[in-house]
Design an enzyme around this catalytic site. Structure first.
Site, PDB file in Angstrom:
ATOM      1  N   LYS A  43       0.833  -1.211   0.000  1.00  0.00           N
ATOM      2  CA  LYS A  43       0.000   0.000   0.000  1.00  0.00           C
ATOM      3  C   LYS A  43       0.869   1.263   0.000  1.00  0.00           C
ATOM      4  CE  LYS A  43      -2.873   0.710   3.630  1.00  0.00           C
ATOM      5  NZ  LYS A  43      -2.626   2.021   4.266  1.00  0.00           N
ATOM      6  N   SER A  44       1.876   1.301   0.855  1.00  0.00           N
ATOM      7  CA  SER A  44       2.718   2.503   0.940  1.00  0.00           C
ATOM      8  C   SER A  44       3.434   2.759  -0.385  1.00  0.00           C
ATOM      9  CB  SER A  44       3.767   2.331   2.044  1.00  0.00           C
ATOM     10  OG  SER A  44       3.151   2.272   3.294  1.00  0.00           O
ATOM     11  N   ARG A  70       2.837   5.960  -3.201  1.00  0.00           N
ATOM     12  CA  ARG A  70       3.966   6.801  -3.621  1.00  0.00           C
ATOM     13  C   ARG A  70       4.224   6.665  -5.111  1.00  0.00           C
ATOM     14  NH1 ARG A  70       4.065   5.689   1.621  1.00  0.00           N
ATOM     15  NH2 ARG A  70       5.247   6.960   3.123  1.00  0.00           N
ATOM     16  N   GLY A  73      -5.436   7.767   5.407  1.00  0.00           N
ATOM     17  CA  GLY A  73      -4.558   8.736   6.058  1.00  0.00           C
ATOM     18  C   GLY A  73      -3.331   9.035   5.213  1.00  0.00           C
ATOM     19  N   SER A  88       6.665   8.929  12.463  1.00  0.00           N
ATOM     20  CA  SER A  88       5.611   8.879  11.446  1.00  0.00           C
ATOM     21  C   SER A  88       6.180   9.084  10.048  1.00  0.00           C
ATOM     22  CB  SER A  88       4.544   9.945  11.732  1.00  0.00           C
ATOM     23  OG  SER A  88       3.698  10.077  10.596  1.00  0.00           O
ATOM     24  N   GLN A 127       4.347   9.170   7.503  1.00  0.00           N
ATOM     25  CA  GLN A 127       3.423  10.070   6.794  1.00  0.00           C
ATOM     26  C   GLN A 127       3.849  11.520   6.983  1.00  0.00           C
ATOM     27  OE1 GLN A 127      -0.531   9.049   8.098  1.00  0.00           O
ATOM     28  NE2 GLN A 127      -0.571   7.169   6.877  1.00  0.00           N
ATOM     29  N   ASP A 133       1.595  -1.267  11.827  1.00  0.00           N
ATOM     30  CA  ASP A 133       0.255  -1.680  11.374  1.00  0.00           C
ATOM     31  C   ASP A 133      -0.051  -3.145  11.695  1.00  0.00           C
ATOM     32  OD1 ASP A 133      -0.367   0.808  10.320  1.00  0.00           O
ATOM     33  OD2 ASP A 133       0.527   0.342   8.379  1.00  0.00           O
ATOM     34  N   ARG A 187      -6.758   1.601  17.910  1.00  0.00           N
ATOM     35  CA  ARG A 187      -6.541   0.147  17.801  1.00  0.00           C
ATOM     36  C   ARG A 187      -6.292  -0.539  19.133  1.00  0.00           C
ATOM     37  NH1 ARG A 187      -3.300   0.183  11.993  1.00  0.00           N
ATOM     38  NH2 ARG A 187      -5.209   0.206  10.761  1.00  0.00           N
TER      39      ARG A 187
HETATM   40  C1  S3P Z   1       2.254   4.822   6.247  1.00  0.00           C
HETATM   41  C2  S3P Z   1       2.787   5.165   7.465  1.00  0.00           C
HETATM   42  C3  S3P Z   1       2.242   4.692   8.744  1.00  0.00           C
HETATM   43  C4  S3P Z   1       1.297   3.506   8.568  1.00  0.00           C
HETATM   44  C5  S3P Z   1       0.346   3.724   7.424  1.00  0.00           C
HETATM   45  C6  S3P Z   1       1.104   3.915   6.125  1.00  0.00           C
HETATM   46  C7  S3P Z   1       2.887   5.357   5.014  1.00  0.00           C
HETATM   47  O1  S3P Z   1       1.504   5.747   9.330  1.00  0.00           O
HETATM   48  O2  S3P Z   1       0.594   3.268   9.752  1.00  0.00           O
HETATM   49  O3  S3P Z   1      -0.514   2.600   7.282  1.00  0.00           O
HETATM   50  O4  S3P Z   1       2.602   4.831   3.914  1.00  0.00           O
HETATM   51  O5  S3P Z   1       3.686   6.284   5.138  1.00  0.00           O
HETATM   52  P1  S3P Z   1       2.173   6.811  10.338  1.00  0.00           P
HETATM   53  O6  S3P Z   1       3.060   7.696   9.559  1.00  0.00           O
HETATM   54  O7  S3P Z   1       0.993   7.554  10.921  1.00  0.00           O
HETATM   55  O8  S3P Z   1       2.893   5.995  11.361  1.00  0.00           O
END
Ligand code: S3P
Length: 439
Positions: free
Chosen positions: A22-23, A27, A95, A168, A170, A320, A351
């Site tokens: 997913k990440s 990107r 998110g 984080s 993100q 996660d 969670r």
């Molecule tokens: C992610 C970062 C993580 C993760 C999310 C995906 C990303 O979040 O929990 O599912 O793709 O950068 P956080 O940055 O809030 O830890």
């Protein structure tokens, strides 16, 4: 709401592939949309979260199409050329889409209103508003920190030097993406290093990114306004989705499965080390590299798990995966303790409380703390028999679908729909291996 009923049918056997990471998928769309020329992506995760990113990038001018063969083609607009969308952008449950794209918007002369589903509208956005305001963007947010948010990007962005207050990826990535269309060097400092897919992909596309260790911090520097080369990328399988299979095969007696082509970025593989510390029988076969990321096949055989009190890895490397690891702890021998997990309270759901509620309802004894949980293992099956609430959280839904395989009485997940955000083939893959699940 489609509910899901889970109870074991047989041991898991077989060889499978999980959907793309997913990440990396998010990107790949965002960055190829900023390249000059045409990128091609295979193995893209076609979950709702990633499709939300595709829609948002289209709304800002990128051409993104799926070919009949299943690959995706992206025609980028070039760094700095995102267009003003003509409507609000709905990020759904995602998110990652929301926070990373606010980074991109911050350094463009556009004004965008962003919203999301009830889960995303309850998640804190101050963590990106603070650094992106330093870049020069302006925000109007509900109660100052929640979606819907209107972001007014700036045409004179400032390169910032930002130390993230929490681990984080993100937040780190949002600042770096703002830095893409900013002259000069944008710097992010992390106390604990988080997943580095943004750094790796930007480097592969020709941007100048350096990572050093300085005074106990990981320091990432990005030189702004690069010309990004288009990519041809095969997205590796998602270790976070694989985690459900790793736990399922570890706890269902007689299981033996092979998960092919899984992304094994060392900042993501904490779940493998954590499960091994609990006695799991997991081996990596055929290690190789794919699109700048390490990958391999994971062989998992059943093993009686034992409790763990000190994880051998930093929580950020398996952030996660905790919900499903809690399920592993519930069937392990002994009392497990997982601490330092305050970030779990601000994921798609809280969670810690969602897992505590569902585990207790299914007869698992535990203690919940502000930043952690203690779980008394059943050394085998848990009583089960209850319905759990998923709170719009895919990983809560899938975790209890896995625990149901080791429950005396079936476990019902109240809402299976959120599984579509990250692992649309979850039920099909698991039942194909021998699991008992009906939606
Ligand atoms: C992610 C970062 C993580 C993760 C999310 C995906 C990303 O979040 O929990 O599912 O793709 O950068 P956080 O940055 O809030 O830890």
């Amino acid at each position: 709401m489609p509910s899901l009923v889970s109870q074991s049918k047989s041991a898991l056997k077989g060889q499978i592939k999980v959907p793309g990471d997913k990440s990396v998928s998010h990107r790949s769309l965002m960055l190829s949309a900023l390249a000059v020329g045409e990128s091609r992506i295979s193995g893209l995760l076609e979950g709702e979260d990633v499709l939300a990113t595709a829609d948002a990038m289209r709304a800002m001018g990128a051409k993104i199409e799926k070919l009949e063969c299943g690959d995706w083609v992206v025609n980028g607009v070039g760094v700095g050329s995102l267009l003003q969308p003509d409507d609000i952008i709905d990020m759904g449950n995602s998110g990652t889409s929301c926070r990373l794209l606010m980074g991109l918007m911050a350094s463009h002369d556009i004004t965008v209103t962003v919203t999301g589903d009830a889960s995303l509208r309850g998640r804190p956005m101050k963590r990106v508003i603070t650094p992106l305001s330093e870049v020069g963007a302006e925000f109007t947010a509900r109660d100052e920190i929640y979606l819907p948010i209107t972001i007014k990007g700036t045409d004179t962005p400032m390169p910032i030097d930002y130390t993230t207050p929490m681990a984080s990826a993100q937040v780190k990535s949002a600042v770096m993406l703002a830095g893409l269309n900013t002259p000069g060097i944008t710097t992010v400092r992390e106390k604990i290093s988080t997943r580095d897919h943004t750094e790796r992909m930007l480097t592969a596309m020709g941007a100048k990114v350096t990572t050093t260790e300085e005074n106990g911090y990981y320091v990432i520097r990005l030189e702004g306004q690069p010309e990004l080369k288009p990519i041809s990328l095969e997205v590796p399988g998602d270790i976070s989705s694989s985690a459900f299979l790793l736990v399922a095969a570890s706890i269902i007696p007689g299981s033996d499965i092979l998960i092919e082509n899984v992304g094994l970025n060392p900042l993501r593989t904490g779940v493998v080390d954590a499960l091994k510390a609990m006695g799991a029988d997991i081996t990596v076969e055929n290690p190789r590299e794919l699109g700048g990321e390490p990958v391999g096949d994971l062989r998992v055989r059943y093993a009686q798990l034992k409790a763990v009190t000190e994880l051998p890895v930093d929580p950020s490397t398996m952030i996660d995966e905790f919900p499903v690891v809690f399920c592993a702890a519930a069937v392990a021998e002994g009392t497990s303790r997982f601490m330092g997990l305050e970030e779990l309270r601000v994921k798609e759901s809280d969670r810690l409380s969602a897992m505590a509620e569902g585990l207790k309802a299914n007869g698992v004894e535990l203690k919940e703390f502000d930043d952690g949980i203690e779980i008394i293992g059943n050394a085998g099956k848990v009583p089960g028999g209850a319905q759990v609430k998923t709170f719009l959280d895919h990983r809560i839904a899938m975790s209890f679908a896995i625990l149901g395989q080791m429950a005396e009485a079936p476990i019902t997940v109240d809402d299976a729909a959120p599984i579509q955000t990250s692992f649309p083939t979850f039920v099909e893959l698991l039942t194909g291996l021998g699991a008992g699940m009906t939606v």
